[in-house]
Design an enzyme around this catalytic site. Structure first.
Site, PDB file in Angstrom:
ATOM      1  CD  GLU D  29      -2.355  -1.613   2.572  1.00  0.00           C
ATOM      2  OE1 GLU D  29      -2.243  -0.825   3.533  1.00  0.00           O
ATOM      3  OE2 GLU D  29      -2.836  -2.760   2.685  1.00  0.00           O
ATOM      4  CD  GLU D  70      -3.255  -4.895   5.026  1.00  0.00           C
ATOM      5  OE1 GLU D  70      -4.440  -5.249   4.867  1.00  0.00           O
ATOM      6  OE2 GLU D  70      -2.928  -3.709   5.237  1.00  0.00           O
ATOM      7  CG  ASP D  95       0.563  -2.914  15.168  1.00  0.00           C
ATOM      8  OD1 ASP D  95       0.364  -2.764  16.374  1.00  0.00           O
ATOM      9  OD2 ASP D  95       1.579  -2.444  14.599  1.00  0.00           O
ATOM     10  CG  PHE D  96      -1.792  -3.323   9.476  1.00  0.00           C
ATOM     11  CD1 PHE D  96      -2.225  -2.746  10.658  1.00  0.00           C
ATOM     12  CD2 PHE D  96      -1.350  -2.472   8.470  1.00  0.00           C
ATOM     13  CE1 PHE D  96      -2.206  -1.365  10.852  1.00  0.00           C
ATOM     14  CE2 PHE D  96      -1.333  -1.094   8.645  1.00  0.00           C
ATOM     15  CZ  PHE D  96      -1.755  -0.536   9.836  1.00  0.00           C
ATOM     16  CG  HIS D 139      -1.401   1.821  13.832  1.00  0.00           C
ATOM     17  ND1 HIS D 139      -2.684   1.373  13.869  1.00  0.00           N
ATOM     18  CD2 HIS D 139      -1.214   2.261  12.566  1.00  0.00           C
ATOM     19  CE1 HIS D 139      -3.251   1.544  12.672  1.00  0.00           C
ATOM     20  NE2 HIS D 139      -2.384   2.074  11.867  1.00  0.00           N
TER      21      HIS D 139
HETATM   22  C1  LIG Z   1      -5.388  -3.580   7.874  1.00  0.00           C
HETATM   23  C2  LIG Z   1      -4.837  -2.214   7.673  1.00  0.00           C
HETATM   24  N1  LIG Z   1      -4.141  -1.943   6.552  1.00  0.00           N
HETATM   25  C3  LIG Z   1      -3.633  -0.726   6.350  1.00  0.00           C
HETATM   26  C4  LIG Z   1      -3.805   0.277   7.272  1.00  0.00           C
HETATM   27  C5  LIG Z   1      -3.185   1.651   7.078  1.00  0.00           C
HETATM   28  N2  LIG Z   1      -4.236   2.603   6.739  1.00  0.00           N
HETATM   29  C6  LIG Z   1      -4.840   3.345   7.669  1.00  0.00           C
HETATM   30  S1  LIG Z   1      -6.063   4.280   7.049  1.00  0.00           S
HETATM   31  C7  LIG Z   1      -5.786   3.711   5.499  1.00  0.00           C
HETATM   32  C8  LIG Z   1      -6.594   4.212   4.352  1.00  0.00           C
HETATM   33  C9  LIG Z   1      -8.040   3.910   4.518  1.00  0.00           C
HETATM   34  O1  LIG Z   1      -8.719   4.417   3.450  1.00  0.00           O
HETATM   35  P1  LIG Z   1     -10.288   4.575   3.468  1.00  0.00           P
HETATM   36  O2  LIG Z   1     -10.879   3.260   3.888  1.00  0.00           O
HETATM   37  O3  LIG Z   1     -10.714   5.107   2.161  1.00  0.00           O
HETATM   38  O4  LIG Z   1     -10.598   5.583   4.641  1.00  0.00           O
HETATM   39  P2  LIG Z   1     -10.279   7.147   4.718  1.00  0.00           P
HETATM   40  O5  LIG Z   1      -8.909   7.292   5.266  1.00  0.00           O
HETATM   41  O6  LIG Z   1     -10.416   7.710   3.363  1.00  0.00           O
HETATM   42  O7  LIG Z   1     -11.300   7.661   5.666  1.00  0.00           O
HETATM   43  C10 LIG Z   1      -4.748   2.792   5.496  1.00  0.00           C
HETATM   44  C11 LIG Z   1      -4.231   2.093   4.303  1.00  0.00           C
HETATM   45  C12 LIG Z   1      -4.519  -0.049   8.429  1.00  0.00           C
HETATM   46  N3  LIG Z   1      -4.710   0.850   9.408  1.00  0.00           N
HETATM   47  N4  LIG Z   1      -5.040  -1.275   8.597  1.00  0.00           N
END
Ligand SMILES: Cc1ncc(C[n+]2csc(CCOP(=O)(O)OP(=O)(O)O)c2C)c(N)n1
Ligand SMILES: Cc1ncc(C[n+]2csc(CCOP(=O)(O)OP(=O)(O)O)c2C)c(N)n1
Ligand SMILES: [Mg+2]
Ligand SMILES: [Mg+2]
Lengths: 321, 336, 321, 336
Positions: D29, D70, D95-96, D139
């Site tokens: 990502e 993931e 953590d993920f 995290h």
């Molecule tokens: C399982 C997992 N993968 C990756 C992340 C890192 N991460 C946190 S927020 C995010 C983006 C989420 O996007 P969206 O669902 O569109 O929500 P928005 O931030 O736009 O509200 C990511 C990749 C995470 N917290 N948990």
């Protein structure tokens, strides 16, 4: 359904509270008063408030890392939130949760969730409780466009259909998951179609317009209360800031950022209710003033508040161990 | 008192508690069986038959078949627990935990702490553990160390039917998330089990056999093996004490330390690969808090650092077997 | 596209090999010669063989717990398979894998998989290799109807669309996942619709008819080779036996079981090719005879074969440690 | 030789090896960032900036942004590795891992064994570990014990920029699946790092500081902390040896045992909850194979058996901190 003047005021109050709260978070973050990360809800106010408007404290929501707006929309105490986000003793979670894990079960808020896709399965469980106990209540799972790619979210949707539980899947499509556009990551492009493929009704909703969200949510509630299973809303909205406070956003052009700001749910709401002569501009101004004072108080109190007692470190891991 | 199998004892506990407490529900894949099919619903009662008859008695609202979606199963259990139910979720083989571990360790187990003590998540995850079924690398693991690591989770490993029932009742009456690990190889083993409800408290080890020369601590399905070896050793005049912790989290350190104080020697028998195992966990505790009692090195009998092989000859050697346990004991006895 | 006589013979040979092999597995399982579980492919022969017919050893497949049919369809050696399934030294995986983890990389068979939903992400990775190395080859992910509810499978489909890789998702919908009907567990009822919701083309295919499967697979291959991303087939077929050999199946009526057996791909194929005068019945009989002898030999050899050397227990965990 | 940060060292290693070997690809990502957006693609270079510039140099076919999935990321890496590529997959925060653990421990790590030695799965999973960022319970974890348990997987925990580069190159030239754990709190730390490629072999511990009274074994981000405490103790005449295993699987038992043979005393410093931790793992090894060297109990300084708290005062106390490390050393020194 036409909303009463009081209801309209409440809606604006909540939207403006989110706005003021998040702008304050931005400021306090920059000032070093907020530890960790902060993902703010600026631009998405009409979504959370529209979704939660007709919910009671007994209805449940499962939220995301971008959860402040959902908290406020669900009626959480702003001071308790600010204390929590600053990691202080009096916070909603005693300072142990923080922005990404803020929760208030007394308000039916089952927690922000720092795991993308973490909440939807939990929200399905909460919906199962409502079905089992015949409460007539619903459970809402908030997810983003990015989260719509996480396996757990699909499983939750299918499970909700199979178990016919009153769950509402709200996908806030703000166009981005972190630094990646939904146009890249969401194969097929339509989150609503994904929900439909499980056999549940789904709508695409204009998330800038509180009224559009509120009405769609009305249909979702009706569907759920009829006992026919889940419903989905893909709410299209705009992320005014970066993924987190401080994100330099080189991946978005100045033009796009400007355009996003032009889709602001607050002026739109003002315009609609004042033009329809439902509320006076002065009434809205008064609300704003009141809220700004409340947020100011929350911030000041939180800054001045003591941190948690070190002795709390090993407490509350178990009910009994 | 009648003899009952480990399988029946678990069924007994669930049935009795479900009668007593309407908030208890059961969910998972084929916990009833037959949903949507042309024939009978509820005859399967979970693939090892542990839930036999529950669907018939409690119906589809309380014995809930689910799609194959472990994250949604565990997550739904967590969400239901958070809002007033007491779900008993099943992960058919513990090996499948990799597709739903987040909902266990980041969600259910952390709610209470993250939410400042304001949440309760009374749920049980049942899962089957262990090799010996010739089921290969992805259906034969135990994974109890994985769960023991997790703050907020309790880990139960019954080694016999009596404990199985009492520990399940204890879990169902408690308010914390519990993972309850059922040893596939023990399902048909029988001991006397009361008909009525009783609780076996967590964090209280059972001294399964008294002895004075050496302490064996064994977990779940390894307890009967340790006992069998102890009998063999007795013929050579070696008196082995066998301790069955029953729950690995909480762990009854006191009983283990008292035993080592008496014997001065310790061997761990743990069906899992060696690294960061329960064997190493208990060894480390004793090497700290029981150091002064120790007369010899602490030895562990575990599986090797390999996946579980399929071929029976390899699998039998993979598991801690009597030969390897005995050899470890003799090596420790010889030390001075 | 019309298949040559040789190709038709090969197709029947493979279907009949699966039939004979699995019936032998049933028998040897009952006789105690096969340790563990056995999930046989009886009734689904046209699916695996139709899908794999035009694949080469360089094309890849990821399989399931019900993988014997896929192995044979992909050209794995029957004796090596029988040895493996009996846990013997000369088996395809040296006896370490067994029925649920049988693999033969030299044939592009990336392994059965005892984790439902385990293979599709892996198959996407194999497809990525083909795209990256511009081989023109494809990667096939087999899943069942039950597996179509597993989060990993959705993630794999979306990922394949986003990365535009030549992956073909084959859902063998035999109506059951273990003891639960697809009509209960698959919300919305259509696996093809799920695939479509990610923006990939999907077809529902009659899995009793080898020709229908083969033709649909032709379209899938064409699509993949054009570089436009993945394709999905929902292949409707019948599970003649229980979930595993020995499953008493009280959840299926005698009538349903009888009906399932009436949808037999082998007589259908015979009928089609003989009526069209493409092959003679005697030619097909000869194939059957040959295969029965081959399977007999495989079984006898495997029963008599030695187990793996105990010393192999700790070997081959790492390339180097 | 120039000083480089831990972040730059990792970037260096990846860039150099990607130039050298076209089979190496990077996926995850926002490893590029900006795909599908209106502005610049590739400026992000992963959320901690470790992959800065790689997209620009190697383009979208080798630096591949993925959806938030993931299991599909790790699974795709495993499938690509099995078929001839060398993928470097990123899990942003370790953590993920709960949403994709199956693809690691049941799939990638087991292929070779399950397939009878006929498969190779040369892949690397990069993930960030550790508390101290005020990022809360989901995290801030480390989870290295979870990976160390897994047969078939190698586990790398660099504690400084030099090792970070050399261990990454070693991983990229090896043929086994590796999880490479990057300490968030170390990204900005600098040491001298050669520009050219070099390998730091797995399973060879580094004696980070020589001493004669007590051995400290610390992992990843705890190494600098152990060293700092050693300096403090030196002022009181306590000479502590600090061992940095660098990889926890394989683990260099010999160097640890040699050190304990010399000092007779051992303290483990491990940033994880205590149960089934690396601390317990190493303690158990020494309590078996190094028993005769031990003059005192083996003590461990770990996190408590709690989730990671958010509030800074709590988080600082949660992590093994100098006060707690020092106290453990003094307690062990006092024993006799
Ligand atoms: C399982 C997992 N993968 C990756 C992340 C890192 N991460 C946190 S927020 C995010 C983006 C989420 O996007 P969206 O669902 O569109 O929500 P928005 O931030 O736009 O509200 C990511 C990749 C995470 N917290 N948990
Ligand atoms: C993750 C996981 N969950 C559950 C199981 C147990 N299990 C094995 S096969 C199976 C049913 C699969 O059904 P389907 O995908 O339709 O395949 P079929 O057996 O019909 O070929 C289940 C539930 C498993 N092996 N892995
Ligand atoms: Mg978004
Ligand atoms: Mg099926």
């Amino acid at each position: 359904m036409q909303l009463s003047r009081d209801e309209l005021k409440r809606a604006y109050k909540r939207m403006f509270t989110i706005r003021a709260f998040e702008e304050r978070v931005e400021k306090e973050f920059a000032a070093g008063n907020i530890p960790g990360f902060a993902h703010v809800y600026l631009g998405q106010e009409a979504s959370g408030v529209g979704v939660c408007h007709d919910l009671t404290d007994e209805d449940l929501i499962g939220s995301t890392h971008r959860g402040h707006g959902h908290c406020i929309a669900k009626g959480c105490d702003v001071k308790g939130m600010m204390l929590e986000i600053m990691g202080k003793a009096g916070g909603l979670c005693g300072g142990k949760g923080g922005s990404m894990h803020i929760a208030d079960l007394s308000k039916g808020m089952l927690g922000a969730n720092a795991i993308v896709g973490g909440a939807p399965p939990i929200a399905v469980g909460a919906a199962l409780t409502q079905k089992y106990k015949k409460t007539g209540r619903v459970s809402v799972a908030f997810s983003g466009d990015g989260a719509s790619n996480q396996g757990t979210v699909f499983e939750a949707m299918n499970m909700a259909v199979v178990l016919k539980v009153p769950a509402i899947f709200v996908f806030e499509n703000n166009g981005y998951g972190e630094h990646t556009a939904a146009s890249y990551s969401v194969g097929g492009g339509s989150i609503a179609d994904r929900a439909r493929s499980f056999g549940m009704p789904a709508e695409v909703v204009d998330g800038v317009d509180f009224f559009a969200v509120h009405e769609a949510m009305g249909r979702a509630l009706e569907h759920c209360r009829a006992g026919t299973g889940p419903y989905a809303l893909e709410i299209r909205c705009y992320r005014f800031l970066g993924h987190f406070v401080g994100d330099p956003q080189a991946y978005r052009t100045a033009d796009e950022l400007k355009d996003a700001r032009s889709h602001d749910p607050l002026p739109l709401f003002r315009k609609k209710v004042t033009e329809a002569k439902l509320l006076e501009a002065s009434e809205l101004d008064a609300i704003e003033k009141e809220i700004l004072a409340e947020v100011e108080d929350a911030a000041q109190t939180a800054i001045a508040a003591p941190p948690p007692d070190i002795k709390s470190l090993e407490k509350d891991v178990y009910v009994r161990y | 008192m009648a003899k009952k199998s480990y399988r029946t004892a678990i069924n007994d506990a669930l049935r009795g508690e479900m009668r007593r407490n309407p908030d208890i529900i059961v969910l998972g894949e084929d916990v009833a069986g037959g949903q949507g099919a042309t024939g009978d619903v509820g005859v399967v009662g979970s693939v090892f038959g542990v839930l036999g008859g529950l669907y018939k008695e409690f119906g589809p609202t309380r014995v809930i078949d689910t799609p194959i979606s472990e994250s949604a199963i565990v997550g739904a259990a967590a969400g239901a627990a958070l809002t007033g139910l007491r779900p008993v979720a099943e992960i058919m083989f513990v090996d499948f935990v990799g597709v739903c571990f987040d909902q266990i360790y980041n969600q259910a187990a952390k709610f209470r702490y993250m939410f400042g003590g304001k949440a309760k998540t009374p749920m049980i995850i049942r899962a089957t553990i262990g090799a010996g079924f010739r089921a290969g690398a992805q259906h034969s693991q135990s994974m109890h160390p994985l769960f023991t690591m997790v703050p907020g989770l309790k880990v139960v490993m019954p080694s016999n039917a009596y404990d199985a029932k009492g520990l399940m009742i204890e879990a169902l009456r408690g308010d914390d998330p519990v993972i309850y690990l059922e040893a596939k190889t023990l399902y048909d083993t029988e001991v006397e089990v009361p008909d009525e409800a009783y609780r076996v408290p967590f964090g209280e080890a059972r001294v399964a056999r008294e002895g004075k020369d050496i302490t064996l601590v064994a977990f779940g399905p390894m307890v009967p093996r340790a006992l069998a070896v102890a009998e063999t050793l007795a013929k050579d005049g070696i008196s082995a004490e066998v301790v069955d912790p029953r729950t690995t989290s909480p762990l009854d350190e006191d009983t283990i330390l008292e035993s080592v104080e008496k014997t001065g020697r310790l061997v761990l028998v743990d069906e899992s690969p060696p690294r960061c195992s329960l064997a190493s966990d208990v060894a480390a505790i004793v090497a700290d808090k029981g150091f002064k009692f120790l007369k010899a090195p602490i030895k562990s009998v575990t599986c090797p650092h390999t996946p579980v092989p399929f071929a029976p000859v390899l699998e039998d050697e993979y598991m801690p077997n009597p030969r390897r346990i005995e050899a470890a004991v003799r090596a420790v006895m010889k030390f001075d």
